[in-house]
Design a protein around this motif. Structure first.
Motif, PDB file in Angstrom:
ATOM      1  N   GLU A  95       0.850  -1.190   0.000  1.00  0.00           N
ATOM      2  CA  GLU A  95       0.000   0.000   0.000  1.00  0.00           C
ATOM      3  C   GLU A  95       0.885   1.240   0.000  1.00  0.00           C
ATOM      4  N   LEU A  96       0.520   2.220  -0.833  1.00  0.00           N
ATOM      5  CA  LEU A  96       1.296   3.444  -0.936  1.00  0.00           C
ATOM      6  C   LEU A  96       0.531   4.610  -0.321  1.00  0.00           C
ATOM      7  N   SER A  97       1.269   5.630   0.090  1.00  0.00           N
ATOM      8  CA  SER A  97       0.648   6.879   0.513  1.00  0.00           C
ATOM      9  C   SER A  97       1.399   8.013  -0.178  1.00  0.00           C
ATOM     10  N   THR A  98       0.705   9.118  -0.363  1.00  0.00           N
ATOM     11  CA  THR A  98       1.288  10.284  -1.027  1.00  0.00           C
ATOM     12  C   THR A  98       1.403  11.401  -0.007  1.00  0.00           C
ATOM     13  N   TYR A  99       2.549  12.059  -0.002  1.00  0.00           N
ATOM     14  CA  TYR A  99       2.778  13.147   0.942  1.00  0.00           C
ATOM     15  C   TYR A  99       3.481  14.280   0.206  1.00  0.00           C
ATOM     16  N   ASP A 100       3.123  15.504   0.530  1.00  0.00           N
ATOM     17  CA  ASP A 100       3.754  16.681  -0.048  1.00  0.00           C
ATOM     18  C   ASP A 100       5.067  16.913   0.711  1.00  0.00           C
ATOM     19  N   GLU A 101       6.173  16.513   0.111  1.00  0.00           N
ATOM     20  CA  GLU A 101       7.467  16.544   0.785  1.00  0.00           C
ATOM     21  C   GLU A 101       8.263  17.801   0.459  1.00  0.00           C
ATOM     22  N   GLY A 102       9.106  18.170   1.397  1.00  0.00           N
ATOM     23  CA  GLY A 102      10.077  19.231   1.222  1.00  0.00           C
ATOM     24  C   GLY A 102      11.386  18.734   1.808  1.00  0.00           C
ATOM     25  N   CYS A 103      12.449  19.525   1.691  1.00  0.00           N
ATOM     26  CA  CYS A 103      13.756  19.069   2.150  1.00  0.00           C
ATOM     27  C   CYS A 103      14.649  20.259   2.463  1.00  0.00           C
ATOM     28  N   LEU A 104      15.390  20.157   3.562  1.00  0.00           N
ATOM     29  CA  LEU A 104      16.310  21.229   3.940  1.00  0.00           C
ATOM     30  C   LEU A 104      17.431  21.403   2.923  1.00  0.00           C
ATOM     31  N   SER A 105      17.729  20.367   2.136  1.00  0.00           N
ATOM     32  CA  SER A 105      18.757  20.452   1.104  1.00  0.00           C
ATOM     33  C   SER A 105      18.193  20.909  -0.245  1.00  0.00           C
ATOM     34  N   VAL A 106      16.876  21.068  -0.309  1.00  0.00           N
ATOM     35  CA  VAL A 106      16.207  21.587  -1.504  1.00  0.00           C
ATOM     36  C   VAL A 106      15.204  22.645  -1.016  1.00  0.00           C
ATOM     37  N   PRO A 107      15.715  23.755  -0.457  1.00  0.00           N
ATOM     38  CA  PRO A 107      14.835  24.722   0.201  1.00  0.00           C
ATOM     39  C   PRO A 107      13.776  25.321  -0.720  1.00  0.00           C
ATOM     40  N   GLU A 108      12.602  25.526  -0.105  1.00  0.00           N
ATOM     41  CA  GLU A 108      11.464  26.172  -0.757  1.00  0.00           C
ATOM     42  C   GLU A 108      10.909  25.408  -1.953  1.00  0.00           C
ATOM     43  N   VAL A 109      11.174  24.108  -2.020  1.00  0.00           N
ATOM     44  CA  VAL A 109      10.604  23.255  -3.061  1.00  0.00           C
ATOM     45  C   VAL A 109       9.803  22.167  -2.371  1.00  0.00           C
ATOM     46  N   TYR A 110       8.565  21.965  -2.828  1.00  0.00           N
ATOM     47  CA  TYR A 110       7.680  20.946  -2.269  1.00  0.00           C
ATOM     48  C   TYR A 110       6.977  20.239  -3.417  1.00  0.00           C
ATOM     49  N   ARG A 166      13.786  22.016 -12.561  1.00  0.00           N
ATOM     50  CA  ARG A 166      13.238  23.289 -12.076  1.00  0.00           C
ATOM     51  C   ARG A 166      13.593  23.503 -10.600  1.00  0.00           C
ATOM     52  N   ALA A 167      13.527  22.429  -9.811  1.00  0.00           N
ATOM     53  CA  ALA A 167      13.853  22.532  -8.380  1.00  0.00           C
ATOM     54  C   ALA A 167      15.310  22.946  -8.186  1.00  0.00           C
ATOM     55  N   VAL A 168      16.217  22.323  -8.919  1.00  0.00           N
ATOM     56  CA  VAL A 168      17.645  22.652  -8.792  1.00  0.00           C
ATOM     57  C   VAL A 168      17.887  24.095  -9.232  1.00  0.00           C
ATOM     58  N   THR A 169      17.260  24.517 -10.315  1.00  0.00           N
ATOM     59  CA  THR A 169      17.407  25.896 -10.790  1.00  0.00           C
ATOM     60  C   THR A 169      16.907  26.882  -9.732  1.00  0.00           C
ATOM     61  N   LYS A 170      15.779  26.576  -9.099  1.00  0.00           N
ATOM     62  CA  LYS A 170      15.219  27.451  -8.065  1.00  0.00           C
ATOM     63  C   LYS A 170      16.189  27.597  -6.892  1.00  0.00           C
ATOM     64  N   VAL A 171      16.773  26.482  -6.454  1.00  0.00           N
ATOM     65  CA  VAL A 171      17.705  26.522  -5.319  1.00  0.00           C
ATOM     66  C   VAL A 171      18.958  27.320  -5.701  1.00  0.00           C
TER      67      VAL A 171
END
Length: 178
Positions: A95-110, A166-171
């Motif tokens: 069984e899978l679950s979906t979560y809106d994740e973020g990361c301190l090493s990828v700031p301001e990206v979720y 896009r995430a890497v460019t944003k960071v």
């Protein structure tokens, strides 16, 4: 205890597989975990892998404690730190679950990531005792996210190439502004 710098994408260490801790849980390792916890709280975050502060060893700290609604604004939130040395997932649900994740090493990206809804873990705690436990919900999501770090995987690696780029460019842009 000391606050350490958190490395961010595209730092090459974040793609490195961390080495197992040899020799058990020592006072030196506990000091590192204390630094990691202080760094995580300062960021603020709910989980941190050692590789995120440039230490390529299989260590994670986490605190999923929520602030009680009845706590006064000026009162410090209660803390429930957890420590994981050489963690292993020994079982994962289909069984899978979906979560809106973020990361301190990828700031301001979720973004949403699908992971097993439940996992069984084996690890050494702060005292060096072996623990085997099953977890679900945010705990299951967070431990899998942090264990990905130990294997050189970021949450954005679970996304499409376009979203990842896009995430890497944003960071990178955020770093230039700072």
């Amino acid at each position: 205890m000391a606050i350490r710098d958190i490395i961010t994408v595209p730092h090459p260490l974040l793609k490195q597989v961390s080495k197992p801790v040899e020799g058990g849980v020592t006072d030196e390792l506990r000091a590192l975990m204390d630094d990691m916890l202080e760094t995580m709280y300062d960021a603020p975050g709910i989980g941190l892998a050692a590789i995120q502060i440039g230490e390529p060893i299989r260590v994670i700290v986490m605190d999923l404690q929520e602030r009680p609604d009845d706590l006064p604004e000026d009162a410090p939130a209660p803390k429930q730190p957890r420590y994981f040395v050489n963690p292993e997932i020994i079982w994962a649900s289909e069984e899978l679950s979906t979560y809106d994740e973020g990361c301190l090493s990828v700031p301001e990206v979720y973004d949403e990531v699908k992971r097993p809804a439940r996992v069984r873990l084996k690890y050494l705690n702060y005292q060096g005792e072996e623990v085997i436990e099953e977890c679900d919900g945010l705990y299951a999501t967070c431990i899998q996210h942090e264990m990905d770090h130990l294997n050189g995987v970021l949450f954005i690696d679970h996304l499409s190439k376009l979203k990842r780029d896009r995430a890497v460019t944003k960071v990178k842009k955020l770093k230039k502004v700072a």
